[in-house]
Design a protein around this motif. Structure first.
Motif, PDB file in Angstrom:
ATOM      1  N   LEU A  16      40.925 -13.696   2.886  1.00 47.26           N
ATOM      2  CA  LEU A  16      40.419 -14.635   1.881  1.00 47.26           C
ATOM      3  C   LEU A  16      39.176 -14.083   1.167  1.00 47.26           C
ATOM      4  O   LEU A  16      39.015 -14.253  -0.049  1.00 47.26           O
ATOM      5  CB  LEU A  16      40.118 -15.987   2.525  1.00 47.26           C
ATOM      6  CG  LEU A  16      41.355 -16.788   2.955  1.00 47.26           C
ATOM      7  CD1 LEU A  16      40.941 -18.045   3.712  1.00 47.26           C
ATOM      8  CD2 LEU A  16      42.213 -17.132   1.760  1.00 47.26           C
ATOM      9  N   VAL A  17      38.327 -13.415   1.911  1.00 44.05           N
ATOM     10  CA  VAL A  17      37.141 -12.796   1.294  1.00 44.05           C
ATOM     11  C   VAL A  17      37.579 -11.708   0.321  1.00 44.05           C
ATOM     12  O   VAL A  17      37.043 -11.590  -0.801  1.00 44.05           O
ATOM     13  CB  VAL A  17      36.196 -12.247   2.387  1.00 44.05           C
ATOM     14  CG1 VAL A  17      35.107 -11.384   1.770  1.00 44.05           C
ATOM     15  CG2 VAL A  17      35.584 -13.393   3.177  1.00 44.05           C
ATOM     16  N   GLN A  18      38.562 -10.891   0.729  1.00 44.85           N
ATOM     17  CA  GLN A  18      39.062  -9.850  -0.170  1.00 44.85           C
ATOM     18  C   GLN A  18      39.658 -10.457  -1.438  1.00 44.85           C
ATOM     19  O   GLN A  18      39.485  -9.921  -2.534  1.00 44.85           O
ATOM     20  CB  GLN A  18      40.134  -9.013   0.527  1.00 44.85           C
ATOM     21  CG  GLN A  18      39.604  -8.020   1.505  1.00 44.85           C
ATOM     22  CD  GLN A  18      40.714  -7.219   2.162  1.00 44.85           C
ATOM     23  OE1 GLN A  18      41.807  -7.730   2.370  1.00 44.85           O
ATOM     24  NE2 GLN A  18      40.411  -5.972   2.479  1.00 44.85           N
ATOM     25  N   LEU A  19      40.366 -11.568  -1.283  1.00 43.41           N
ATOM     26  CA  LEU A  19      40.956 -12.230  -2.441  1.00 43.41           C
ATOM     27  C   LEU A  19      39.870 -12.700  -3.405  1.00 43.41           C
ATOM     28  O   LEU A  19      39.997 -12.521  -4.626  1.00 43.41           O
ATOM     29  CB  LEU A  19      41.812 -13.415  -1.985  1.00 43.41           C
ATOM     30  CG  LEU A  19      42.461 -14.243  -3.093  1.00 43.41           C
ATOM     31  CD1 LEU A  19      43.466 -13.399  -3.866  1.00 43.41           C
ATOM     32  CD2 LEU A  19      43.118 -15.468  -2.518  1.00 43.41           C
ATOM     33  N   MET A  20      38.809 -13.285  -2.864  1.00 47.29           N
ATOM     34  CA  MET A  20      37.712 -13.740  -3.726  1.00 47.29           C
ATOM     35  C   MET A  20      37.066 -12.560  -4.450  1.00 47.29           C
ATOM     36  O   MET A  20      36.778 -12.635  -5.653  1.00 47.29           O
ATOM     37  CB  MET A  20      36.662 -14.486  -2.888  1.00 47.29           C
ATOM     38  CG  MET A  20      37.120 -15.864  -2.473  1.00 47.29           C
ATOM     39  SD  MET A  20      35.968 -16.740  -1.374  1.00 47.29           S
ATOM     40  CE  MET A  20      34.380 -16.239  -1.911  1.00 47.29           C
ATOM     41  N   ILE A  21      36.839 -11.467  -3.729  1.00 47.86           N
ATOM     42  CA  ILE A  21      36.229 -10.287  -4.355  1.00 47.86           C
ATOM     43  C   ILE A  21      37.150  -9.735  -5.443  1.00 47.86           C
ATOM     44  O   ILE A  21      36.684  -9.354  -6.538  1.00 47.86           O
ATOM     45  CB  ILE A  21      35.914  -9.213  -3.290  1.00 47.86           C
ATOM     46  CG1 ILE A  21      34.802  -9.711  -2.376  1.00 47.86           C
ATOM     47  CG2 ILE A  21      35.520  -7.895  -3.942  1.00 47.86           C
ATOM     48  CD1 ILE A  21      34.561  -8.818  -1.178  1.00 47.86           C
ATOM     49  N   ALA A  22      38.478  -9.717  -5.168  1.00 46.74           N
ATOM     50  CA  ALA A  22      39.419  -9.215  -6.168  1.00 46.74           C
ATOM     51  C   ALA A  22      39.404 -10.082  -7.423  1.00 46.74           C
ATOM     52  O   ALA A  22      39.449  -9.569  -8.553  1.00 46.74           O
ATOM     53  CB  ALA A  22      40.816  -9.162  -5.570  1.00 46.74           C
ATOM     54  N   VAL A  23      39.332 -11.408  -7.240  1.00 52.35           N
ATOM     55  CA  VAL A  23      39.299 -12.306  -8.400  1.00 52.35           C
ATOM     56  C   VAL A  23      38.017 -12.092  -9.202  1.00 52.35           C
ATOM     57  O   VAL A  23      38.053 -11.974 -10.439  1.00 52.35           O
ATOM     58  CB  VAL A  23      39.436 -13.782  -7.940  1.00 52.35           C
ATOM     59  CG1 VAL A  23      39.118 -14.746  -9.079  1.00 52.35           C
ATOM     60  CG2 VAL A  23      40.833 -14.031  -7.416  1.00 52.35           C
ATOM     61  N   PHE A  34      41.337  -3.277  -9.117  1.00 54.36           N
ATOM     62  CA  PHE A  34      42.675  -2.809  -8.721  1.00 54.36           C
ATOM     63  C   PHE A  34      42.747  -2.432  -7.236  1.00 54.36           C
ATOM     64  O   PHE A  34      43.670  -2.883  -6.532  1.00 54.36           O
ATOM     65  CB  PHE A  34      43.103  -1.633  -9.609  1.00 54.36           C
ATOM     66  CG  PHE A  34      44.471  -1.128  -9.287  1.00 54.36           C
ATOM     67  CD1 PHE A  34      45.600  -1.880  -9.599  1.00 54.36           C
ATOM     68  CD2 PHE A  34      44.637   0.095  -8.648  1.00 54.36           C
ATOM     69  CE1 PHE A  34      46.863  -1.426  -9.283  1.00 54.36           C
ATOM     70  CE2 PHE A  34      45.898   0.549  -8.326  1.00 54.36           C
ATOM     71  CZ  PHE A  34      47.025  -0.204  -8.652  1.00 54.36           C
ATOM     72  N   PRO A  35      41.799  -1.660  -6.688  1.00 51.73           N
ATOM     73  CA  PRO A  35      41.866  -1.367  -5.244  1.00 51.73           C
ATOM     74  C   PRO A  35      41.759  -2.632  -4.379  1.00 51.73           C
ATOM     75  O   PRO A  35      42.409  -2.716  -3.322  1.00 51.73           O
ATOM     76  CB  PRO A  35      40.673  -0.434  -4.997  1.00 51.73           C
ATOM     77  CG  PRO A  35      40.342   0.143  -6.309  1.00 51.73           C
ATOM     78  CD  PRO A  35      40.739  -0.869  -7.324  1.00 51.73           C
ATOM     79  N   MET A  36      40.977  -3.597  -4.835  1.00 56.52           N
ATOM     80  CA  MET A  36      40.842  -4.835  -4.055  1.00 56.52           C
ATOM     81  C   MET A  36      42.144  -5.648  -4.067  1.00 56.52           C
ATOM     82  O   MET A  36      42.506  -6.261  -3.064  1.00 56.52           O
ATOM     83  CB  MET A  36      39.691  -5.688  -4.592  1.00 56.52           C
ATOM     84  CG  MET A  36      38.330  -5.171  -4.226  1.00 56.52           C
ATOM     85  SD  MET A  36      38.107  -4.899  -2.459  1.00 56.52           S
ATOM     86  CE  MET A  36      38.209  -6.534  -1.820  1.00 56.52           C
ATOM     87  N   VAL A  37      42.855  -5.653  -5.175  1.00 57.09           N
ATOM     88  CA  VAL A  37      44.137  -6.367  -5.241  1.00 57.09           C
ATOM     89  C   VAL A  37      45.145  -5.708  -4.310  1.00 57.09           C
ATOM     90  O   VAL A  37      45.859  -6.386  -3.560  1.00 57.09           O
ATOM     91  CB  VAL A  37      44.659  -6.408  -6.703  1.00 57.09           C
ATOM     92  CG1 VAL A  37      46.106  -6.890  -6.744  1.00 57.09           C
ATOM     93  CG2 VAL A  37      43.784  -7.311  -7.556  1.00 57.09           C
ATOM     94  N   ILE A  38      45.196  -4.374  -4.333  1.00 56.30           N
ATOM     95  CA  ILE A  38      46.112  -3.655  -3.437  1.00 56.30           C
ATOM     96  C   ILE A  38      45.742  -3.934  -1.976  1.00 56.30           C
ATOM     97  O   ILE A  38      46.606  -4.198  -1.128  1.00 56.30           O
ATOM     98  CB  ILE A  38      46.071  -2.136  -3.734  1.00 56.30           C
ATOM     99  CG1 ILE A  38      46.524  -1.838  -5.161  1.00 56.30           C
ATOM    100  CG2 ILE A  38      46.911  -1.369  -2.723  1.00 56.30           C
ATOM    101  CD1 ILE A  38      47.948  -2.275  -5.449  1.00 56.30           C
ATOM    102  N   SER A  39      44.453  -3.891  -1.679  1.00 57.89           N
ATOM    103  CA  SER A  39      43.984  -4.156  -0.315  1.00 57.89           C
ATOM    104  C   SER A  39      44.289  -5.597   0.102  1.00 57.89           C
ATOM    105  O   SER A  39      44.657  -5.863   1.254  1.00 57.89           O
ATOM    106  CB  SER A  39      42.481  -3.898  -0.249  1.00 57.89           C
ATOM    107  OG  SER A  39      41.965  -4.317   0.975  1.00 57.89           O
ATOM    108  N   THR A  40      44.159  -6.540  -0.826  1.00 51.59           N
ATOM    109  CA  THR A  40      44.442  -7.943  -0.529  1.00 51.59           C
ATOM    110  C   THR A  40      45.920  -8.160  -0.234  1.00 51.59           C
ATOM    111  O   THR A  40      46.280  -8.917   0.679  1.00 51.59           O
ATOM    112  CB  THR A  40      43.994  -8.840  -1.702  1.00 51.59           C
ATOM    113  OG1 THR A  40      42.609  -8.610  -1.947  1.00 51.59           O
ATOM    114  CG2 THR A  40      44.217 -10.299  -1.390  1.00 51.59           C
TER     115      THR A  40
END
Length: 130
Positions: A16-23, A34-40
């Protein structure tokens, strides 16, 4: 099983934290989006696996160790109320059923004895002796 549940909870929280950072990175148009979306996406797969592992493990444990759900007192009272007329009807029919069973058993015994007697009279051994 508690360790697996804690591990699943931590993985879901990190996802969930990764999703927030990606957004936020996507809204800010930062290169890290882009790396955060892939990681999420990868973390979502892992989190789903962890939660399913805990859920399935608990279901298997319940089946093996026989955890029974108990009805509430209202449901118990209703079940007892439904069972009373059936018990009374069964008890009223019990003497009749026992008498019918005894009569049928007596008839079966008599038929068996009659067949046995007929078989002995028709055997070749008995015919030679006559």
């Amino acid at each position: 099983m508690r360790a697996a549940a804690v591990r699943a909870l931590v993985i879901v929280a990190v996802t969930l934290v990764q999703l927030m950072i990606a957004v936020f990175c996507s809204l800010a148009e930062v290169w890290l989006a882009f790396p955060m979306v892939i990681s999420t996406v990868a973390s979502t797969v892992v989190a789903t696996w962890a939660v399913l592992d805990v859920w399935i493990t608990r279901q298997v444990w319940r089946q093996r160790h026989g955890v029974f759900s108990e009805p509430s007192s209202v449901a118990r009272e209703r079940a007892l109320a439904r069972a009373r007329p059936r018990q009374q009807a069964t008890q009223a029919q019990a003497p009749q059923a026992q008498a019918a069973h005894a009569q049928a058993r007596h008839t079966q015994t008599r038929q068996h004895q009659a067949r046995h007697t007929q078989r002995n009279h028709r055997s070749p051994r008995n015919q030679r002796a006559r």
